[in-house]
Design a protein around this motif. Structure first.
Motif, mmCIF file in Angstrom:
data_model
loop_
_atom_site.group_PDB
_atom_site.id
_atom_site.type_symbol
_atom_site.label_atom_id
_atom_site.label_comp_id
_atom_site.label_asym_id
_atom_site.label_seq_id
_atom_site.Cartn_x
_atom_site.Cartn_y
_atom_site.Cartn_z
ATOM 1 N N MET A 201 -0.701 37.364 26.349
ATOM 2 C CA MET A 201 0.445 36.738 26.994
ATOM 3 C C MET A 201 1.734 37.464 26.614
ATOM 4 S SD MET A 201 0.837 33.275 24.680
ATOM 5 C CE MET A 201 1.093 33.349 22.915
ATOM 6 N N ARG A 202 2.807 37.066 27.269
ATOM 7 C CA ARG A 202 4.151 37.529 26.927
ATOM 8 C C ARG A 202 4.949 36.396 26.291
ATOM 9 N NH1 ARG A 202 6.767 42.229 29.994
ATOM 10 N NH2 ARG A 202 4.967 43.573 30.413
ATOM 11 N N LYS A 203 6.176 36.704 25.890
ATOM 12 C CA LYS A 203 7.024 35.686 25.258
ATOM 13 C C LYS A 203 7.329 34.541 26.214
ATOM 14 C CE LYS A 203 10.698 37.112 23.172
ATOM 15 N NZ LYS A 203 11.959 37.887 22.966
ATOM 16 N N GLY A 204 7.426 34.853 27.482
ATOM 17 C CA GLY A 204 7.774 33.837 28.468
ATOM 18 C C GLY A 204 8.252 34.494 29.737
ATOM 19 N N ILE A 205 8.873 33.708 30.591
ATOM 20 C CA ILE A 205 9.357 34.230 31.865
ATOM 21 C C ILE A 205 10.653 35.007 31.667
ATOM 22 C CG2 ILE A 205 10.278 33.562 34.132
ATOM 23 C CD1 ILE A 205 8.197 31.282 34.095
ATOM 24 N N ASP A 206 11.555 34.434 30.933
ATOM 25 C CA ASP A 206 12.794 35.115 30.552
ATOM 26 C C ASP A 206 13.284 34.451 29.275
ATOM 27 O OD1 ASP A 206 14.095 32.695 31.345
ATOM 28 O OD2 ASP A 206 14.349 33.468 33.382
ATOM 29 N N LEU A 229 0.033 39.019 21.772
ATOM 30 C CA LEU A 229 1.379 38.788 22.294
ATOM 31 C C LEU A 229 2.085 40.104 22.531
ATOM 32 C CD1 LEU A 229 3.745 36.908 23.033
ATOM 33 C CD2 LEU A 229 4.458 37.029 20.626
ATOM 34 N N HIS A 230 2.483 40.325 23.798
ATOM 35 C CA HIS A 230 3.381 41.422 24.129
ATOM 36 C C HIS A 230 4.794 40.902 23.901
ATOM 37 C CE1 HIS A 230 4.552 44.819 27.165
ATOM 38 N NE2 HIS A 230 5.440 44.681 26.186
ATOM 39 N N ILE A 247 6.289 38.298 17.418
ATOM 40 C CA ILE A 247 4.902 38.408 16.975
ATOM 41 C C ILE A 247 4.742 37.774 15.600
ATOM 42 C CG2 ILE A 247 3.062 40.041 16.370
ATOM 43 C CD1 ILE A 247 4.406 41.974 18.452
ATOM 44 N N ALA A 248 5.714 38.019 14.727
ATOM 45 C CA ALA A 248 5.675 37.414 13.388
ATOM 46 C C ALA A 248 5.790 35.891 13.468
ATOM 47 C CB ALA A 248 6.805 37.984 12.533
ATOM 48 N N ARG A 249 6.649 35.397 14.366
ATOM 49 C CA ARG A 249 6.794 33.945 14.507
ATOM 50 C C ARG A 249 5.507 33.314 15.031
ATOM 51 N NH1 ARG A 249 12.101 35.580 15.951
ATOM 52 N NH2 ARG A 249 11.585 35.722 18.172
ATOM 53 N N LEU A 250 4.846 33.975 15.960
ATOM 54 C CA LEU A 250 3.584 33.440 16.466
ATOM 55 C C LEU A 250 2.522 33.454 15.375
ATOM 56 C CD1 LEU A 250 1.964 32.366 18.881
ATOM 57 C CD2 LEU A 250 1.340 34.740 19.414
ATOM 58 N N ARG A 251 2.498 34.510 14.580
ATOM 59 C CA ARG A 251 1.538 34.588 13.467
ATOM 60 C C ARG A 251 1.704 33.381 12.538
ATOM 61 N NH1 ARG A 251 -3.136 35.761 12.198
ATOM 62 N NH2 ARG A 251 -2.815 33.560 12.349
ATOM 63 N N GLU A 252 2.946 32.989 12.263
ATOM 64 C CA GLU A 252 3.215 31.833 11.404
ATOM 65 C C GLU A 252 2.844 30.526 12.097
ATOM 66 O OE1 GLU A 252 7.318 32.129 10.500
ATOM 67 O OE2 GLU A 252 7.113 33.892 9.191
ATOM 68 N N ALA A 253 2.991 30.477 13.431
ATOM 69 C CA ALA A 253 2.764 29.233 14.168
ATOM 70 C C ALA A 253 1.289 28.925 14.385
ATOM 71 C CB ALA A 253 3.477 29.292 15.521
ATOM 72 N N VAL A 254 0.447 29.963 14.379
ATOM 73 C CA VAL A 254 -0.987 29.747 14.627
ATOM 74 C C VAL A 254 -1.812 30.438 13.531
ATOM 75 C CG1 VAL A 254 -0.796 29.340 17.100
ATOM 76 C CG2 VAL A 254 -1.017 31.669 16.277
ATOM 77 N N VAL A 259 -3.860 36.890 15.382
ATOM 78 C CA VAL A 259 -2.784 37.225 16.321
ATOM 79 C C VAL A 259 -2.665 38.740 16.367
ATOM 80 C CG1 VAL A 259 -0.290 37.161 16.708
ATOM 81 C CG2 VAL A 259 -1.500 35.081 16.034
ATOM 82 N N LEU A 260 -2.669 39.281 17.585
ATOM 83 C CA LEU A 260 -2.540 40.718 17.786
ATOM 84 C C LEU A 260 -1.174 41.024 18.382
ATOM 85 C CD1 LEU A 260 -6.020 41.377 19.443
ATOM 86 C CD2 LEU A 260 -5.464 41.255 17.029
ATOM 87 N N GLY A 261 -0.579 42.108 17.941
ATOM 88 C CA GLY A 261 0.729 42.503 18.441
ATOM 89 C C GLY A 261 0.642 43.614 19.463
ATOM 90 N N ASN A 262 1.516 43.554 20.462
ATOM 91 C CA ASN A 262 1.530 44.529 21.551
ATOM 92 C C ASN A 262 2.968 44.843 21.916
ATOM 93 O OD1 ASN A 262 0.946 44.394 25.090
ATOM 94 N ND2 ASN A 262 0.575 46.149 23.788
ATOM 95 N N GLY A 263 3.236 46.115 22.183
ATOM 96 C CA GLY A 263 4.567 46.513 22.633
ATOM 97 C C GLY A 263 5.168 47.592 21.773
ATOM 98 N N ASP A 264 5.473 48.751 22.379
ATOM 99 C CA ASP A 264 6.140 49.876 21.723
ATOM 100 C C ASP A 264 5.316 50.486 20.596
ATOM 101 O OD1 ASP A 264 8.164 49.400 23.486
ATOM 102 O OD2 ASP A 264 9.577 48.575 22.025
ATOM 103 N N ILE A 265 4.012 50.593 20.800
ATOM 104 C CA ILE A 265 3.170 51.344 19.873
ATOM 105 C C ILE A 265 2.882 52.689 20.523
ATOM 106 C CG2 ILE A 265 0.935 51.454 18.698
ATOM 107 C CD1 ILE A 265 0.965 48.429 18.541
ATOM 108 N N TRP A 266 3.623 53.697 20.101
ATOM 109 C CA TRP A 266 3.509 55.034 20.680
ATOM 110 C C TRP A 266 2.767 55.983 19.756
ATOM 111 C CZ3 TRP A 266 4.670 54.356 25.478
ATOM 112 C CH2 TRP A 266 5.669 53.439 25.840
ATOM 113 N N SER A 267 2.546 55.569 18.515
ATOM 114 C CA SER A 267 1.873 56.419 17.543
ATOM 115 C C SER A 267 1.122 55.546 16.553
ATOM 116 C CB SER A 267 2.895 57.275 16.781
ATOM 117 O OG SER A 267 3.711 56.432 15.961
#
Length: 429
Positions: A201-206, A229-230, A247-254, A259-267
């Motif tokens: 999923m993403r953070k939300g709609i906006d 979470l992207h 991503i860190a907040r979701l890790r604490e919430a569940v 919880v897997l993190g997604n977004g801006d992993i280029w290396s």
């Protein structure tokens, strides 16, 4: 760091290939898996890939099938995790997910969709990502996968931001309707039986309509095995910077599930840093591997602490390009179609190298392996890995607005008017 557990499947390194339409088909997954498993590498790190089934083996290539026979445990030695002293040798793995499969198309046994859900015999666990907005249709699709043994793991798409998906109330729009999300998850988990169900999923709609924390708690309550979470909203699309703090907040919430993190992993360094900064249990890599299937070998080395692999020369990159095009031709059962399908990858593979505008144009209209060989062979294969070749690739723009069904944001509890007619009838790109 411990291995990532997805139901009965222990995933090491804790890395997942993100589903990408038109990209993460069987040929691309094969390339990524070869690098992750250490079968293919650069600078003498590993021998070339083994031959296709029925063909003569490449001299010196490891016997992957023998190293990881059917029925072998996916779980590394818990007392000696991979990379630790005393650990038993293990075939490197990750989780390599299919293109997005539309539940309606799967239930209707659409020919293209049935091709997309076919996995190579060496792909295990087999991972399918499903998209759907109707709980009943999602339930039928999941039961079909379980009953017909089509996959070992099911991921649900609640992160796609493209208009053709969000205008139906699907993808990253759907978690705003909390009761609908719960109904879909309940049907999926119930229908999956012993198969683990995860969600992306993403953070939300906006920024004014964030949903990820509520969605995370609903997922736990409905028996979802893990969440990715992207760190962007649908409105951001692929622009701006991913919010790793979310991503860190979701890790604490569940805390109950990974919880897997997604977004801006280029290396590989980005992936290790994300885990360190957010506490997430693993990473999902999307655009970072476009034209870089060897990133999964880099990630394995980084998480195992074995040092950074050698960067490829252009000759080595060209060999991967050629193999990618060949695999596509075999998969599509048509060499020309495979080379044409490969064209979209050329700019990603050649980014930063001295290729020239005319040669790029000629590569972009090539239509046979012989033509591709001739063009790649005319370039300077001794070019070292160029500075600045890493970094953003693929789509990088945001959107002015998210296309949603009329009145979608009026009430997060109101799910009236949604049903099977909102389902898409095609899978993939």
């Amino acid at each position: 760091m411990t291995q990532l557990q997805i139901g009965p499947h222990a995933v090491w390194p804790p890395v997942v290939l993100a589903p990408m339409a038109g990209i993460t088909n069987a040929p691309f997954r094969t390339l990524c898996r070869e690098f992750a498993d250490g079968v293919r590498g650069f600078g003498g790190r590993a021998p070339d890939v083994p031959a296709a089934p029925g063909a003569a083996a490449v001299p010196g290539a490891p016997d992957v099938a023998a190293a990881d026979p059917p029925g072998a445990s996916d779980v590394p030695d818990a007392a000696n995790p991979p990379g630790s002293p005393g650990a038993a040798p293990a075939v490197r793995k990750g989780l390599f997910v299919s293109e997005m499969i539309t539940t309606r198309a799967l239930v209707e046994r659409d020919a293209k969709t049935m091709r997309l859900v076919h996995f190579d015999a060496r792909e295990k666990p087999r991972s399918i990502q499903l998209y759907g907005v109707d709980p009943a249709t999602v339930g039928k699709a999941v039961r079909m996968i379980a009953d017909e043994d089509l996959a070992d793991h099911i991921d649900l798409n609640f992160g796609c931001p493209v208009p053709k998906v969000t205008r139906k109330g699907g993808g990253s729009a759907l978690p705003y309707k909390r009761p609908l999300l719960r109904a879909i998850l309940r049907e999926a988990v119930s229908g999956a039986g012993a198969l683990p169900v995860t969600m992306k999923m993403r953070k939300g709609i906006d920024d004014d309509h964030l949903t990820y924390l509520d969605a995370g708690r609903i997922a736990v309550e409905e028996g979802v095995t893990a969440i990715a979470l992207h760190g962007r909203t649908a409105a951001q699309h692929y622009g701006g910077t991913a919010d790793w703090d979310a991503i860190a907040r979701l890790r604490e919430a569940v805390p109950e599930i990974p919880v897997l993190g997604n977004g801006d992993i280029w290396s590989a360094e980005d992936a290790v840093r994300m885990v360190r900064e957010t506490g997430c249990d693993g990473v999902v890599v999307g655009r970072g591997c476009l034209g870089r299937p060897w990133l999964f070998g880099d990630l394995a080395a980084a998480f195992e602490g074995t040092g950074a692999p050698a960067a490829p020369t252009f000759r080595e990159v060209a060999a991967v390009m050629r193999r990618h095009a060949e695999l596509l031709g075999e998969w599509l059962e048509d060499e020309a179609r495979g080379v044409v399908d490969f064209r979209k990858h050329i700019a990603w593979y050649t980014k930063g190298f001295s290729v020239g505008s005319e040669m790029r144009r000629r590569l972009a209209v090539s239509s046979s392996l012989a033509e591709l060989d001739e063009l790649l062979g005319a370039l300077d294969g001794d070019q070292p890995w160029p500075a600045g070749a890493d970094g953003p690739r693929g789509r990088t723009s945001g959107r002015d607005r998210v296309v949603l069904p009329e009145g979608w944001l009026d009430d997060p509890q109101d799910c009236a008017g949604l049903g099977a007619d909102a389902e898409l009838d095609t899978s993939g790109g």
